[in-house]
Design an enzyme around this catalytic site. Structure first.
Site, PDB file in Angstrom:
ATOM      1  N   LYS A   1      -5.618 -11.689  12.062  1.00  0.00           N
ATOM      2  CA  LYS A   1      -5.203 -10.437  12.842  1.00  0.00           C
ATOM      3  C   LYS A   1      -4.878 -10.885  14.107  1.00  0.00           C
ATOM      4  O   LYS A   1      -3.916 -11.298  14.517  1.00  0.00           O
ATOM      5  CB  LYS A   1      -6.296  -9.252  12.552  1.00  0.00           C
ATOM      6  CG  LYS A   1      -6.117  -8.536  11.266  1.00  0.00           C
ATOM      7  CD  LYS A   1      -6.856  -7.265  10.980  1.00  0.00           C
ATOM      8  CE  LYS A   1      -6.791  -6.799   9.470  1.00  0.00           C
ATOM      9  NZ  LYS A   1      -5.768  -6.520   9.080  1.00  0.00           N
TER      10      LYS A   1
ATOM     11  N   TYR B   1     -14.926  -4.885   2.644  1.00  0.00           N
ATOM     12  CA  TYR B   1     -13.493  -5.127   2.126  1.00  0.00           C
ATOM     13  C   TYR B   1     -13.116  -6.665   2.866  1.00  0.00           C
ATOM     14  O   TYR B   1     -13.348  -6.698   4.070  1.00  0.00           O
ATOM     15  CB  TYR B   1     -12.396  -4.390   2.528  1.00  0.00           C
ATOM     16  CG  TYR B   1     -10.871  -4.766   2.556  1.00  0.00           C
ATOM     17  CD1 TYR B   1     -10.352  -4.717   1.135  1.00  0.00           C
ATOM     18  CD2 TYR B   1     -10.419  -5.272   3.528  1.00  0.00           C
ATOM     19  CE1 TYR B   1      -9.154  -4.873   1.119  1.00  0.00           C
ATOM     20  CE2 TYR B   1      -8.998  -5.668   3.664  1.00  0.00           C
ATOM     21  CZ  TYR B   1      -8.325  -5.502   2.049  1.00  0.00           C
ATOM     22  OH  TYR B   1      -7.068  -6.098   2.099  1.00  0.00           O
TER      23      TYR B   1
ATOM     24  N   TYR C   1       1.047  -1.239   0.018  1.00  0.00           N
ATOM     25  CA  TYR C   1       0.001   0.066  -0.188  1.00  0.00           C
ATOM     26  C   TYR C   1       0.859   1.272  -0.043  1.00  0.00           C
ATOM     27  O   TYR C   1       0.504   2.185   0.930  1.00  0.00           O
ATOM     28  CB  TYR C   1      -0.964   0.129   1.335  1.00  0.00           C
ATOM     29  CG  TYR C   1      -2.097  -0.921   0.933  1.00  0.00           C
ATOM     30  CD1 TYR C   1      -3.214  -0.467   0.615  1.00  0.00           C
ATOM     31  CD2 TYR C   1      -1.972  -2.276   1.320  1.00  0.00           C
ATOM     32  CE1 TYR C   1      -4.489  -1.231   0.428  1.00  0.00           C
ATOM     33  CE2 TYR C   1      -2.975  -3.173   1.030  1.00  0.00           C
ATOM     34  CZ  TYR C   1      -4.170  -2.767   0.533  1.00  0.00           C
ATOM     35  OH  TYR C   1      -5.255  -3.475   0.373  1.00  0.00           O
TER      36      TYR C   1
ATOM     37  N   ASP D   1     -16.893 -12.317   8.461  1.00  0.00           N
ATOM     38  CA  ASP D   1     -15.622 -12.101   8.327  1.00  0.00           C
ATOM     39  C   ASP D   1     -15.449 -11.376   9.516  1.00  0.00           C
ATOM     40  O   ASP D   1     -15.444 -10.028   9.661  1.00  0.00           O
ATOM     41  CB  ASP D   1     -15.354 -11.335   7.186  1.00  0.00           C
ATOM     42  CG  ASP D   1     -14.040 -10.814   7.019  1.00  0.00           C
ATOM     43  OD1 ASP D   1     -12.976 -11.212   7.856  1.00  0.00           O
ATOM     44  OD2 ASP D   1     -13.655 -10.369   5.850  1.00  0.00           O
TER      45      ASP D   1
END
Length: 421
Positions: free
Chosen positions: A265, A143, A16, A236
């Site tokens: 995560k 996302y 990114y 998710d």
């Protein structure tokens, strides 16, 4: 510039990052609790948990010790046809804290691959039962990751537009902030229910899509409709799991039990990569057969890595300590105070809070490419705080070891930035 920093600048391609205009990457040499320390000894309060992964603080000694101890006995083994204690015990411990009915754990590498696994399980489970269903439904502004299946389920954006011709088609349901996904889902089931393999949602929080928070009644409504139609619901929880929204999982806030849950995560406390997809026994049984062709042919080299599993088990134990729940309540209260302080500024709109996640918008451009986010990030870095706004969307997701005073200090930095506008 040190030798290793020069090597980074010469050889590393950062995620990114537009290397044509980006400043030099900040060199970090160690972490201490809620702080990162750069090569010059400056301390940065990690107000975003290093891309939302760190739960208990950097270099947490108990997780570090668990990894070191595990490394002295077994660091890796192929997980096809073999197993080991850290993975088996972690699977059982996750089932214990997951919503009811999720009884089988599939390990992968990260959040995006956890989503890929869930989508593939949903589609193949129909095929294994002799029915062809390939349509996935997902929310606008969602996302779900950067691999191709996860990109397909994600809303079209600057993240995905270069690959649009290679993504599979998805039925889009309105973002709950902007429309009525329940009415749209009713119509989709009525018209194309026989094609629908699964519905995937980020429960209560469209995270990378702009920290867009929606109501528990919407999530319950989606679950009710998918259950009545016999369509798997994929939750998710990569960003929302492990206490971020208050309870262990965002689905818990709504009393919802999905058919598949994606995790990553925070699962290892931010120490090592690990993806997890939890499935119901019913879905698992559609793959159990004497016919090898019905096998779920999916795997990763580091599936069920013992070091990552050892870290995850320790992180989960820390998370279940009542002191951690108390800390999360204190973080939420500190966010309430901080949001109240910045909300009166004319640039600030839509202040919002969900557990330990706080966000607001800045009226200074719109979208991920809005420059105000980079400007705030640079200002905050100079003030000893790590922030990474999503364009004009500012958010705070600190590790659970942060103190209310430290959170208050972050809002003070934001206030000083707003004074410059």
């Amino acid at each position: 510039m040190s030798t290793w920093q020069a090597l980074d600048e010469r050889f590393v391609w950062h995620p990114y990052t537009q290397h044509g205009i980006a400043p030099r990457a900040t060199p970090i040499v160690r972490g201490e609790g809620a702080y990162l320390v750069d090569a010059d000894g400056n301390r940065l309060l990690d107000a975003i948990s290093s891309w939302w992964v760190n739960l208990h603080g950097h270099a947490h000694p108990e997780i570090a010790d668990a990894i070191a101890q595990q490394a002295r006995s077994l660091e890796q083994v192929i997980f096809a046809g073999f197993t080991h204690e850290p993975a088996a015990r972690l699977a059982a411990e996750l089932v214990e804290v997951l919503p009811d009915g999720l009884e089988r754990i599939f390990f992968s590498d990260d959040g995006s691959t956890a989503v890929e696994v869930a989508i593939k399980i949903a589609i193949q489970s129909w095929r294994n039962r002799g029915e062809r269903r390939t349509l996935i439904a997902a929310l606008d502004n969602a996302y779900h990751g950067d691999t191709f299946g996860a990109m397909s389920a994600s809303a079209p954006s600057v993240f995905t537009e270069a690959f649009g011709d290679h993504l599979f088609q998805v039925a889009r349901l309105p973002d709950p902030i902007e429309g009525d996904p329940l009415d749209a889902l009713d119509r989709l089931i009525e018209t194309r229910g026989g094609e629908l393999a699964a519905v995937i949602v980020e429960p209560l929080l469209l995270a990378a899509g702009g920290m867009r928070m929606y109501g528990e009644d919407v999530l319950r409504g989606i679950r009710e409709r998918t259950r009545a139609a016999g369509i798997p619901l994929i939750a998710d929880e990569v960003a929302t799991g492990f206490g971020r929204t208050g309870p262990m999982f965002a689905c818990d806030r709504a009393g919802v039990a999905p058919d598949l849950v994606c995790m990553s995560k925070g699962v290892t406390g931010g120490f090592l990569p690990l993806g997890v997809t939890a499935a119901t026994a019913e879905l698992f049984e559609t793959f159990r057969s004497p016919d090898r062709a019905l096998t779920f042919f999916h795997g990763h080299s580091f599936t069920g890595n013992p070091l990552a599993c050892a870290a995850a088990r320790t992180s989960l134990r820390l998370l279940l300590d009542p002191a951690c729940a108390k800390a999360r309540v204190a973080i939420e209260a500190a966010h309430e105070d901080g949001l109240a302080r910045v909300a009166s500024h004319p640039m600030v709109t839509r202040p919002r809070l969900l557990g330990t996640i706080a966000a607001f918008d800045l009226e200074a451009g719109e979208g991920y490419l809005a420059p105000v986010g980079r400007e705030l990030a640079a200002f905050a870095r100079g003030e000893g705080v790590l922030l990474r706004p999503l364009g004009n969307v500012v958010y705070l997701i600190p590790p659970y070891c942060v103190t209310p005073d430290e959170i208050g200090g972050v809002y003070g930095v934001i206030e000083r930035f707003l004074e410059t506008r």
